[in-house]
Each structure stands twice: as structure tokens, then as C-alpha cells.
Motif scaffolding. Structure first.
Motif, PDB file in Angstrom:
ATOM      1  N   ASP A   1     -13.689  -4.270  -1.928  1.00 40.69           N
ATOM      2  CA  ASP A   1     -14.508  -4.877  -0.870  1.00 40.69           C
ATOM      3  C   ASP A   1     -14.164  -4.279   0.488  1.00 40.69           C
ATOM      4  O   ASP A   1     -14.309  -4.939   1.524  1.00 40.69           O
ATOM      5  CB  ASP A   1     -14.285  -6.394  -0.825  1.00 40.69           C
ATOM      6  CG  ASP A   1     -14.986  -7.121  -1.955  1.00 40.69           C
ATOM      7  OD1 ASP A   1     -16.127  -6.743  -2.281  1.00 40.69           O
ATOM      8  OD2 ASP A   1     -14.396  -8.053  -2.523  1.00 40.69           O
ATOM      9  N   ALA A   2     -13.707  -3.035   0.505  1.00 33.86           N
ATOM     10  CA  ALA A   2     -13.322  -2.415   1.774  1.00 33.86           C
ATOM     11  C   ALA A   2     -14.519  -2.276   2.705  1.00 33.86           C
ATOM     12  O   ALA A   2     -14.374  -2.317   3.924  1.00 33.86           O
ATOM     13  CB  ALA A   2     -12.677  -1.055   1.528  1.00 33.86           C
TER      14      ALA A   2
ATOM     15  N   HIS B   1     -13.849 -12.649   2.053  1.00 35.81           N
ATOM     16  CA  HIS B   1     -13.436 -11.296   1.677  1.00 35.81           C
ATOM     17  C   HIS B   1     -12.468 -10.732   2.720  1.00 35.81           C
ATOM     18  O   HIS B   1     -12.764  -9.761   3.415  1.00 35.81           O
ATOM     19  CB  HIS B   1     -14.662 -10.398   1.523  1.00 35.81           C
ATOM     20  CG  HIS B   1     -15.555 -10.803   0.399  1.00 35.81           C
ATOM     21  ND1 HIS B   1     -16.572 -11.723   0.557  1.00 35.81           N
ATOM     22  CD2 HIS B   1     -15.566 -10.436  -0.909  1.00 35.81           C
ATOM     23  CE1 HIS B   1     -17.183 -11.899  -0.605  1.00 35.81           C
ATOM     24  NE2 HIS B   1     -16.587 -11.138  -1.502  1.00 35.81           N
TER      25      HIS B   1
ATOM     26  N   ALA C   1      -8.497  -2.104  -6.382  1.00 37.99           N
ATOM     27  CA  ALA C   1      -8.469  -3.410  -5.724  1.00 37.99           C
ATOM     28  C   ALA C   1      -8.478  -3.252  -4.213  1.00 37.99           C
ATOM     29  O   ALA C   1      -9.149  -4.002  -3.490  1.00 37.99           O
ATOM     30  CB  ALA C   1      -7.253  -4.202  -6.183  1.00 37.99           C
ATOM     31  N   TRP C   2      -7.726  -2.294  -3.711  1.00 39.47           N
ATOM     32  CA  TRP C   2      -7.680  -2.069  -2.272  1.00 39.47           C
ATOM     33  C   TRP C   2      -9.044  -1.694  -1.711  1.00 39.47           C
ATOM     34  O   TRP C   2      -9.362  -2.012  -0.561  1.00 39.47           O
ATOM     35  CB  TRP C   2      -6.675  -0.963  -1.950  1.00 39.47           C
ATOM     36  CG  TRP C   2      -5.296  -1.469  -1.734  1.00 39.47           C
ATOM     37  CD1 TRP C   2      -4.308  -1.618  -2.668  1.00 39.47           C
ATOM     38  CD2 TRP C   2      -4.734  -1.903  -0.494  1.00 39.47           C
ATOM     39  NE1 TRP C   2      -3.167  -2.126  -2.086  1.00 39.47           N
ATOM     40  CE2 TRP C   2      -3.402  -2.302  -0.749  1.00 39.47           C
ATOM     41  CE3 TRP C   2      -5.229  -2.003   0.803  1.00 39.47           C
ATOM     42  CZ2 TRP C   2      -2.558  -2.793   0.243  1.00 39.47           C
ATOM     43  CZ3 TRP C   2      -4.389  -2.482   1.802  1.00 39.47           C
ATOM     44  CH2 TRP C   2      -3.076  -2.874   1.518  1.00 39.47           C
TER      45      TRP C   2
ATOM     46  N   SER D   1     -18.242   0.943  -0.878  1.00 44.70           N
ATOM     47  CA  SER D   1     -16.785   0.888  -1.018  1.00 44.70           C
ATOM     48  C   SER D   1     -16.291   1.985  -1.958  1.00 44.70           C
ATOM     49  O   SER D   1     -15.250   2.608  -1.706  1.00 44.70           O
ATOM     50  CB  SER D   1     -16.362  -0.487  -1.536  1.00 44.70           C
ATOM     51  OG  SER D   1     -16.674  -1.502  -0.612  1.00 44.70           O
TER      52      SER D   1
ATOM     53  N   HIS E   1      -7.833 -12.513   0.331  1.00 45.34           N
ATOM     54  CA  HIS E   1      -8.462 -12.211  -0.958  1.00 45.34           C
ATOM     55  C   HIS E   1      -7.857 -10.945  -1.551  1.00 45.34           C
ATOM     56  O   HIS E   1      -7.559 -10.892  -2.756  1.00 45.34           O
ATOM     57  CB  HIS E   1      -9.970 -12.051  -0.779  1.00 45.34           C
ATOM     58  CG  HIS E   1     -10.675 -11.520  -1.990  1.00 45.34           C
ATOM     59  ND1 HIS E   1     -10.664 -12.169  -3.209  1.00 45.34           N
ATOM     60  CD2 HIS E   1     -11.412 -10.397  -2.171  1.00 45.34           C
ATOM     61  CE1 HIS E   1     -11.365 -11.475  -4.089  1.00 45.34           C
ATOM     62  NE2 HIS E   1     -11.818 -10.393  -3.484  1.00 45.34           N
ATOM     63  N   LEU E   2      -7.681  -9.919  -0.731  1.00 40.66           N
ATOM     64  CA  LEU E   2      -7.071  -8.683  -1.217  1.00 40.66           C
ATOM     65  C   LEU E   2      -5.706  -8.962  -1.824  1.00 40.66           C
ATOM     66  O   LEU E   2      -5.390  -8.493  -2.930  1.00 40.66           O
ATOM     67  CB  LEU E   2      -6.954  -7.687  -0.070  1.00 40.66           C
ATOM     68  CG  LEU E   2      -6.144  -6.421  -0.338  1.00 40.66           C
ATOM     69  CD1 LEU E   2      -6.734  -5.618  -1.489  1.00 40.66           C
ATOM     70  CD2 LEU E   2      -6.053  -5.571   0.930  1.00 40.66           C
TER      71      LEU E   2
ATOM     72  N   TRP F   1     -10.537  -4.886   6.161  1.00 41.89           N
ATOM     73  CA  TRP F   1     -10.426  -6.193   5.520  1.00 41.89           C
ATOM     74  C   TRP F   1     -10.274  -7.331   6.530  1.00 41.89           C
ATOM     75  O   TRP F   1     -10.342  -8.503   6.157  1.00 41.89           O
ATOM     76  CB  TRP F   1      -9.237  -6.206   4.559  1.00 41.89           C
ATOM     77  CG  TRP F   1      -9.481  -5.509   3.252  1.00 41.89           C
ATOM     78  CD1 TRP F   1      -9.227  -4.205   2.944  1.00 41.89           C
ATOM     79  CD2 TRP F   1     -10.007  -6.075   2.055  1.00 41.89           C
ATOM     80  NE1 TRP F   1      -9.560  -3.925   1.641  1.00 41.89           N
ATOM     81  CE2 TRP F   1     -10.044  -5.072   1.074  1.00 41.89           C
ATOM     82  CE3 TRP F   1     -10.447  -7.352   1.721  1.00 41.89           C
ATOM     83  CZ2 TRP F   1     -10.509  -5.290  -0.213  1.00 41.89           C
ATOM     84  CZ3 TRP F   1     -10.898  -7.573   0.431  1.00 41.89           C
ATOM     85  CH2 TRP F   1     -10.935  -6.556  -0.521  1.00 41.89           C
TER      86      TRP F   1
ATOM     87  N   ASP G   1     -10.474 -10.122  -9.828  1.00 42.07           N
ATOM     88  CA  ASP G   1     -11.433 -10.448  -8.765  1.00 42.07           C
ATOM     89  C   ASP G   1     -12.060 -11.820  -8.973  1.00 42.07           C
ATOM     90  O   ASP G   1     -12.338 -12.536  -8.005  1.00 42.07           O
ATOM     91  CB  ASP G   1     -12.511  -9.367  -8.723  1.00 42.07           C
ATOM     92  CG  ASP G   1     -13.329  -9.392  -7.446  1.00 42.07           C
ATOM     93  OD1 ASP G   1     -12.814  -9.851  -6.401  1.00 42.07           O
ATOM     94  OD2 ASP G   1     -14.485  -8.931  -7.478  1.00 42.07           O
TER      95      ASP G   1
ATOM     96  N   TRP H   1       0.837  -1.202   0.000  1.00 36.15           N
ATOM     97  CA  TRP H   1       0.000   0.000   0.000  1.00 36.15           C
ATOM     98  C   TRP H   1       0.875   1.256   0.000  1.00 36.15           C
ATOM     99  O   TRP H   1       0.642   2.187  -0.788  1.00 36.15           O
ATOM    100  CB  TRP H   1      -0.923  -0.015   1.207  1.00 36.15           C
ATOM    101  CG  TRP H   1      -1.561   1.318   1.493  1.00 36.15           C
ATOM    102  CD1 TRP H   1      -1.159   2.235   2.420  1.00 36.15           C
ATOM    103  CD2 TRP H   1      -2.697   1.886   0.824  1.00 36.15           C
ATOM    104  NE1 TRP H   1      -1.966   3.340   2.382  1.00 36.15           N
ATOM    105  CE2 TRP H   1      -2.926   3.163   1.414  1.00 36.15           C
ATOM    106  CE3 TRP H   1      -3.530   1.452  -0.199  1.00 36.15           C
ATOM    107  CZ2 TRP H   1      -3.956   3.991   1.002  1.00 36.15           C
ATOM    108  CZ3 TRP H   1      -4.574   2.288  -0.615  1.00 36.15           C
ATOM    109  CH2 TRP H   1      -4.786   3.532  -0.016  1.00 36.15           C
TER     110      TRP H   1
ATOM    111  N   THR I   1      -8.046 -10.223   4.046  1.00 37.25           N
ATOM    112  CA  THR I   1      -6.772  -9.747   3.515  1.00 37.25           C
ATOM    113  C   THR I   1      -6.157 -10.745   2.546  1.00 37.25           C
ATOM    114  O   THR I   1      -5.422 -10.373   1.627  1.00 37.25           O
ATOM    115  CB  THR I   1      -5.779  -9.462   4.656  1.00 37.25           C
ATOM    116  OG1 THR I   1      -5.629 -10.639   5.469  1.00 37.25           O
ATOM    117  CG2 THR I   1      -6.243  -8.308   5.524  1.00 37.25           C
TER     118      THR I   1
END
Length: 216
Positions: A79-80, A46, A75-76, A93, A50-51, A38, A140, A12, A48
Motif C-alpha cells: 500500500d505504498a 493504511h 508488505a512494505w 504500488s 497497518h504496515l 505510509w 493483510d 527495513w 505505518t
């Protein structure tokens, strides 16, 4: 946050440093807040993990689009916000991205594009020629193309997230989602994603659909 947290926080911070002005605030607190989201207890798929998987797939598909870092930002955030008992998670999100990215120093144009990409994950059906959208949606959905054991683990985690839903109701809703996926002309829009994952993913989804039908 789990074992994935520290590597993700590094990713990040490196991403934000590429996507904003040097005078912007320290990216670390923003990343920590995202990772906390996450890592919420209602998440079983869903997460971290998956992230990290989506970010890895974006890296693999990055040559397909002109702005892979914008896709990584999306992407980050995609699904936040995730509450399985509520609708409009993708919209919430996207709105979070629209609030948080400017505070982190990301310019308005890139922020708007990242939020647009997040909204595409409602249906995973980007318009022809939307290369950034194709990369995010392919990344995804790549989970659908895992080996049978990995796919079974994914499906079980999704069921766990919806543990509050009775079995019959879950089977009906899940089957509808799977049929919508199978109805897409292509699950994967990038050439690399389509070539590597399309046939495996369709076989996995069809197998799950048949299993759901056998449980009625």
C-alpha cells in the motif's frame, strides 16, 4: 512519521541487508521515503501501524513459505501508493517496487516476485500452492479477525479515508467489498491463518455487512 517510524526503519534496514549485495547503497533513505508515503495525511487505516501489523503477521506465518523476506519486501510496498480517490493503487504500488527495489540493490528476480505479490492484494486470491502469496494475503487480511472493538476501529478508519464519498454510495461500495470477501472459499489460505482467524473474520465481516444494511 509517528511512534512506529524508528522501529520500522530498523526493520527495513535489516531486511534490505539480507536481500541485497553488500555493495548496495545505504538502505536508510529508501526506508525513509517509504515511511513518508505510509504517513501521508489522507491515510487513516493504511498507515505505518497497518504496515507494522502486516509485517508482524508475516513473521508469524513465515514458516509456511520458502522466501519470507520477499514477502516482507512486498508488505512494505503493498500500500505504498494509496489514494482512496483513485483506482489501481496496488498496480501503482507494484510499479513503485519495480523501480525502487533495483535502485536499493535488490536483484531482478526478487524484485519481480515482490511486485507480483503486491498485485495479489487486489483480490487476495492467490493460486493454490502459491505459498508466498498465501502468506502476504493472510497477513493483510488478518485485521478482519480482530476483537469487536478493534474491528470497529478498523472499519471507522476505512470510512474516514473515504470521507469524500456520500454515505449511501459508501455503504453500497463497502458492502460489495465485504460480499466479495465472504464469497471467497477461504479468507485465509495458510493452515495457521485459517485455523486462527477464519471464523472470527467471517463473523466480523458479516456483522459489518448487516450494520451497513440497517443504515439504509
Amino acid at each position: 512519521m509517528g511512534i512506529m517510524a524508528d522501529p520500522l526503519l530498523t526493520r527495513w534496514s535489516e531486511l534490505l541487508r539480507r536481500c541485497r549485495q553488500d555493495t548496495a547503497p545505504d538502505p536508510t533513505p529508501f526506508g525513509e521515503e517509504l515511511l513518508a508515503r505510509w504517513s501521508e495525511p489522507q491515510r487513516h487505516y493504511h498507515t505505518t501501524r497497518h504496515l507494522a501489523a502486516v509485517l508482524d503477521r508475516v513473521d508469524e506465518l513465515a514458516d509456511h513459505c520458502g522466501s519470507p523476506d520477499t514477502v516482507r519486501l512486498a508488505a512494505w510496498f503493498h500500500d505504498a501508493v494509496y489514494r482512496p480517490d483513485r483506482s489501481e493503487n496496488e498496480e501503482r504500488s507494484a510499479r513503485l517496487a519495480e523501480r525502487a527495489l533495483p535502485e536499493a540493490g535488490v536483484d531482478p528476480a526478487r524484485t519481480a516476485e515482490a511486485a507480483r505479490l503486491v498485485r495479489l492484494t487486489v483480490r487476495h486470491d492467490p493460486a493454490p500452492g502459491d505459498r508466498e502469496g498465501e502468506v502476504l494475503c493472510d497477513a493483510d487480511l488478518a485485521v478482519l479477525a480482530g476483537p469487536p472493538e478493534a474491528y470497529a476501529t478498523y472499519a471507522a478508519a476505512v470510512r474516514q479515508e473515504y470521507g469524500f464519498v456520500p454515505d449511501a454510495e459508501f455503504r453500497e461500495g463497502r458492502a460489495a467489498v465485504l460480499r466479495d470477501l465472504l464469497a471467497l472459499p477461504r479468507l485465509f489460505r495458510t493452515p495457521a491463518g485459517h485455523g486462527r482467524w477464519e471464523s472470527i473474520a467471517r463473523r466480523n465481516v458479516l456483522t459489518e455487512l448487516e450494520l451497513l444494511g440497517s443504515q439504509e
